[in-house]
Design a protein around this motif. Structure first.
Motif, PDB file in Angstrom:
ATOM      1  N   TRP A 157      -1.492  36.854  -7.797  1.00  0.00           N
ATOM      2  CA  TRP A 157      -1.219  35.850  -8.822  1.00  0.00           C
ATOM      3  C   TRP A 157      -1.458  36.413 -10.225  1.00  0.00           C
ATOM      4  O   TRP A 157      -0.889  35.910 -11.199  1.00  0.00           O
ATOM      5  N   GLU A 213      -0.354  28.049  -5.869  1.00  0.00           N
ATOM      6  CA  GLU A 213       0.967  27.724  -6.407  1.00  0.00           C
ATOM      7  C   GLU A 213       0.873  27.687  -7.931  1.00  0.00           C
ATOM      8  O   GLU A 213       0.333  26.743  -8.506  1.00  0.00           O
ATOM      9  N   ARG A 262       4.277  30.757  -5.008  1.00  0.00           N
ATOM     10  CA  ARG A 262       2.942  30.879  -4.404  1.00  0.00           C
ATOM     11  C   ARG A 262       2.596  32.360  -4.274  1.00  0.00           C
ATOM     12  O   ARG A 262       3.342  33.124  -3.674  1.00  0.00           O
TER      13      ARG A 262
END
Length: 276
Positions: A157, A213, A262
């Motif tokens: 992420w 997410e 995600r």
């Protein structure tokens, strides 16, 4: 060369304001990790909780709901913008005291059963002194439960948006080793040793892995990364508007073209006990 700003200055500037504005999105993105923190804390009705680096209040509010009217929550942060946002949010259960102060030096009363933190402890300027001060806030047998990031490479992420931006701009110089930053405790063994040095007993770390997410689509994911993710500072330092737009375009292109975005997130759940 100008003096580096302190963490208090940092979180009371533009960064703190942007995080306060993005409170709902941050809480949504980190919800599965927050659940792991609170489950690991094992909060019980009537307990008194200290929330270190409470930010916009999510963990304090959830702790208040779990400990109930007979408990109590002390929620502490250095950031005025984020505390201001926290104070506007509806609360239920235990009363919450919102305090603007630095956990490294605040004179806590030794009355807390649990000290917890969601991604707050990596930003101490003097980590051992800070953890020792937090230990003094705990009753004998009181529990420390904190969530912190593992290595950058284990956190797509962050690493995916970062690689996209660095395809356009040069990589910045590395931060000083051991200084405040999101991946300061990537090495779990070092954190365990540090907690022992601060006087805690039974220190341990356990891995927590969840996809998060970061946006409903590529555009939203890119906006989240550019606004509050660890690469936000890198983007802010780009003075050339055209170069900045190229970096943002690369960031959007790095995201999946359809559906929710995600990406993996990897943390340590660190626990320890105040031996008294």
């Amino acid at each position: 060369m100008p003096e580096p700003i302190t963490q208090t200055e940092y979180w009371n500037g533009d960064v703190g304001t942007r995080w306060a504005d993005m409170q709902a999105e941050l809480d949504r993105v980190f919800a599965p990790l927050t659940a792991s923190l609170l489950d690991g804390a094992g909060l019980r009705p009537g307990e008194r909780v200290l929330d270190i680096g409470c930010g916009c209040g999510e963990t304090a509010l959830l702790a208040a709901a779990r400990t109930g009217p007979g408990g109590g929550v002390t929620a502490l942060d250095v950031s005025r913008p984020m505390l201001a946002r926290a104070r506007t949010r509806p609360a239920a259960g235990a009363p919450i005291a919102w305090i603007e102060a630095d956990a490294q030096t605040h004179p806590f009363a030794p009355e807390h059963d649990v000290a917890l933190s969601r991604f707050g402890v990596m930003f101490f300027e003097e980590s051992r002194a800070a953890f020792a001060n937090i230990r003094r806030a705990l009753r004998p047998g009181g529990r420390l439960v904190v969530l912190c990031w593992r290595a950058l490479a284990e956190n797509p992420w962050v690493s995916v948006p970062r690689a996209a931006v660095l395809s356009v701009v040069p990589e910045p110089p590395p931060s000083p080793p051991g200084g405040p930053g999101p991946f300061r405790f990537a090495e779990g063994g070092a954190l365990v040793d540090l907690l022992g040095q601060a006087g805690f007993a039974d220190a341990a770390v356990a891995p927590v892995d969840h996809p998060v997410e970061i946006g409903a689509d590529a555009e939203a994911a890119a906006r989240f990364s550019a606004t509050v993710g660890p690469i936000a500072g890198l983007l802010r330092e780009i003075e050339d508007p055209a170069l900045r737009e190229r970096a943002l375009a690369a960031l959007r292109e790095a995201m999946p073209p359809t559906g929710p975005v995600r990406l993996g997130a990897a943390c340590w759940l660190a626990t320890a006990i105040n031996p008294g």
